[in-house]
Design an enzyme around this catalytic site. Structure first.
Site, PDB file in Angstrom:
ATOM      1  N   ASP A 247      94.424  46.119  21.656  1.00 27.07           N
ATOM      2  CA  ASP A 247      93.544  45.980  22.817  1.00 27.07           C
ATOM      3  C   ASP A 247      92.610  44.770  22.873  1.00 27.07           C
ATOM      4  O   ASP A 247      92.662  43.987  23.797  1.00 27.07           O
ATOM      5  CB  ASP A 247      92.671  47.232  22.934  1.00 27.07           C
ATOM      6  CG  ASP A 247      93.503  48.500  22.961  1.00 27.07           C
ATOM      7  OD1 ASP A 247      94.734  48.400  22.940  1.00 27.07           O
ATOM      8  OD2 ASP A 247      92.914  49.581  23.012  1.00 27.07           O
ATOM      9  N   GLU A 489      91.682  55.485  11.251  1.00 27.13           N
ATOM     10  CA  GLU A 489      92.409  54.748  12.287  1.00 27.13           C
ATOM     11  C   GLU A 489      92.649  53.308  11.804  1.00 27.13           C
ATOM     12  O   GLU A 489      93.726  52.752  11.990  1.00 27.13           O
ATOM     13  CB  GLU A 489      91.574  54.766  13.578  1.00 27.13           C
ATOM     14  CG  GLU A 489      92.289  54.220  14.803  1.00 27.13           C
ATOM     15  CD  GLU A 489      91.401  54.248  16.050  1.00 27.13           C
ATOM     16  OE1 GLU A 489      90.219  54.674  15.955  1.00 27.13           O
ATOM     17  OE2 GLU A 489      91.887  53.845  17.116  1.00 27.13           O
TER      18      GLU A 489
HETATM   19  C1  9WN Z   1      93.733  52.423  24.965  1.00 27.36           C
HETATM   20  C2  9WN Z   1      95.837  55.524  20.882  1.00 27.36           C
HETATM   21  C3  9WN Z   1      95.612  54.095  21.310  1.00 27.36           C
HETATM   22  C4  9WN Z   1      96.589  53.115  20.616  1.00 27.36           C
HETATM   23  C5  9WN Z   1      96.187  51.662  20.837  1.00 27.36           C
HETATM   24  C6  9WN Z   1      94.736  51.499  20.424  1.00 27.36           C
HETATM   25  C7  9WN Z   1      93.866  52.451  21.235  1.00 27.36           C
HETATM   26  C8  9WN Z   1      93.297  52.927  23.587  1.00 27.36           C
HETATM   27  C9  9WN Z   1      91.783  52.811  23.426  1.00 27.36           C
HETATM   28  O1  9WN Z   1      94.254  53.777  20.993  1.00 27.36           O
HETATM   29  O2  9WN Z   1      93.982  52.128  22.601  1.00 27.36           O
HETATM   30  O3  9WN Z   1      95.091  52.585  25.145  1.00 27.36           O
HETATM   31  O4  9WN Z   1      91.092  53.717  23.846  1.00 27.36           O
HETATM   32  O5  9WN Z   1      91.323  51.807  22.920  1.00 27.36           O
HETATM   33  O6  9WN Z   1      94.326  50.184  20.574  1.00 27.36           O
HETATM   34  O7  9WN Z   1      97.020  50.811  20.100  1.00 27.36           O
HETATM   35  O8  9WN Z   1      97.863  53.316  21.109  1.00 27.36           O
HETATM   36  O9  9WN Z   1      95.811  55.613  19.491  1.00 27.36           O
END
Ligand code: 9WN
Length: 518
Positions: A247, A489
């Site tokens: 992100d 995470e």
């Molecule tokens: C937005 C779920 C997701 C991962 C992504 C990570 C994060 C979300 C966020 O979480 O993204 O999609 O809220 O930041 O960056 O890679 O799939 O774990």
């Protein structure tokens, strides 16, 4: 309000209201095993309403109450446990199991995410291959009729109505009637996951499994080229940082602020109002602010998402109004690898991919070379409109190893970057941004911490190029990181301090995979 941004009730396609109101209960899940490290308990703190359990996608909600909310503080390290690493990993996957799919983490991420489910199934195949298959078939519920696989499928629970409303997938004629989804995609790891599950099955079962998944895979890869490669360059474009899965990775955030920052975000920046805006952020209930996106980044991400929604997630409409589109290096490397596995899957069941898809696949293998910078000795993402290479360092530059189509010489150049202590060689590699970059921050999300999924992709690439010692060393340090700090995470690359959500599903799943698939 633009013509496409009507209220849900007006824009709803048949069947949609039933979905939004449907009080469908999630499958009962079993209590976590006693050996499971304790997840953060922020939602149980006094003063936090049920709404506070809203997820990351609703992490900035302008209409939220202005009352200050408690912010997460750094969690203590998980209590030591006597269970083995694989037992702990399996217990986390069980605790995060919602029946047909697995949430990435309790509280912070209560929906289904595309590449998360793929990584999760790669781990689950070692403990329960049926459940691993279900993890992937449940993704197909969300597939749009144009072939797109959305990056999120929302939980139908009434308390998440606001998340579904942020995206309003029903503004697109292609979105499914039976589930609410996001309107963008994520890296196409699906073919890899399908193929790996197939490796656990006997020959007849494998053929049945591949036959079951092939039509959806073809439709998805076709959509990627037809919709996201409008100039037929062999590289597909992304429209939002969330599509990369990385992100707030620096090259994307720089482009986002340069191209799309609206006047009101500039105003907040100038007036230094970011701390005030933090009071509205849901994600900060669970994770300390220094470990998530900066507030200006979050505002820009949601603003960019709303621009896509206004164009009903229609790529050609978006592109006629915006200069913000990037051919992302990580995404395209994952696509290239997925293409080769798609060919393998089709071959196993004696099916031929459509000619135009085969042509596109071949074009991609060559097109990756247009992202190589001879002077810098590395690969970069590229601005789709200007073709300018985006030369801001990140872990993406190692992903061509995973693509597997670059020459051995080029692969060796990337491995030297991986070995370089000043770049990708801290105690607990691989940092998401090299240590010598001015953007490096050991705690902040995709701007420095080490992640299990990117390590897994790099390990896989190293093995395929024959860098077995490097692969083994990275596998060992990844497992050491998890042994030391639990299934976080992400991790501080210098100390392995656990960061972000605890008991994170893909960390657990890929730990299982690293333990089993030596
Ligand atoms: C937005 C779920 C997701 C991962 C992504 C990570 C994060 C979300 C966020 O979480 O993204 O999609 O809220 O930041 O960056 O890679 O799939 O774990």
């Amino acid at each position: 309000m633009s013509e496409s941004e009507t209220q849900p009730e007006e824009a709803t396609k048949s069947g949609q209201p039933a979905l939004l109101e449907r009080p469908e209960k999630p499958e009962p899940t079993e209590e976590p095993e006693s050996e499971l490290p304790e997840p953060p308990k922020a939602a149980e703190e006094p003063g936090l309403s049920a709404e506070a359990e809203a997820p990351a996608e609703a992490e900035f909600e302008p209409e939220a109450e202005a009352a200050p909310t408690p912010q997460a503080e750094a969690e203590p390290e998980p209590a030591p446990t006597t269970a083995s690493l694989d037992e702990q990993a399996a217990a986390i996957l069980k605790a995060n199991d919602r029946g047909d799919y697995t949430v990435p983490a309790e509280d912070l991420y209560p929906h289904q995410w595309l590449w998360d489910s793929c990584f999760i199934s790669i781990g689950l195949r070692w403990t329960d291959v049926d459940r691993a298959q279900k993890e992937l078939t449940s993704l197909l519920r969300g597939q749009w009729s144009n072939g797109m696989l959305p990056h999120m499928i929302f939980s139908p629970e009434p308390r998440y109505r606001r998340d579904r409303d942020v995206w309003r997938s029903w503004v697109s004629p292609y979105s499914p009637d039976s589930v609410a989804t996001s309107g963008i995609t994520q890296p196409p790891v699906l073919a890899e996951a399908v193929w790996r599950i197939g490796q656990q099955l006997n020959a007849p079962e494998r053929r049945t499994w591949y036959k079951q998944m092939l039509p959806a895979l073809i439709a998805y890869h076709d959509w990627l080229y037809i919709d996201r490669d409008p100039h037929q360059e062999g590289l597909v474009l992304q429209l939002h940082p969330w599509e990369t899965g990385l992100d707030n990775t620096p090259p994307w955030m720089t482009e986002l602020h340069d191209h799309l920052e609206p006047w009101w975000i500039r105003g907040i920046r100038k007036a230094r109002l970011a701390p005030f805006v933090n009071m509205f952020r849901r994600d900060l209930h669970y994770v300390p602010p220094g470990q998530r996106f900066s507030t200006l980044d979050v505002l820009s991400l949601f603003d960019a998402q709303r621009r896509l929604r206004r164009k009903a997630y229609d790529t050609s409409r978006v592109l006629t109004h915006s200069l913000f589109a990037i051919e992302d290096l990580t995404f395209n490397c994952i696509l290239i690898r997925a293409n080769s596995l798609l060919l393998e899957i089709a071959k196993t069941v004696n099916e031929k991919l459509p000619d135009h898809l085969i042509e596109n696949i071949e074009k991609s293998n060559h097109a990756l070379e247009s992202l190589w910078d001879e002077y810098g000795g590395t690969y970069w993402s590229r601005d789709f409109i200007t073709h300018r290479l985006l030369k801001q360092p990140s872990i993406a530059s190692l992903m061509p190893l995973y693509a597997g189509t670059i020459t051995k010489e080029r692969a060796a150049v990337l491995v030297r970057q991986l070995e370089n202590d000043k770049k990708f060689g801290p105690a607990f590699p691989v940092p998401s941004v090299p240590l010598d970059s001015p953007d490096f921050d050991p705690d902040r999300y995709w701007q420095g911490p080490s992640w299990l999924n990117t390590n897994w992709l790099i390990i896989d690439g190293l093995k395929r190029y024959g860098f077995n010692e490097h692969a083994a060393a990275l596998r060992d340090s990844s497992l050491e990181m998890v042994t030391k700090s639990g299934f976080a995470e992400y991790f501080d690359p210098n100390t392995a301090e656990p960061l972000g959500a605890h008991n994170f599903s893909w960390t657990a799943a890929l730990t299982l995979d690293l333990l089993h698939d030596k």
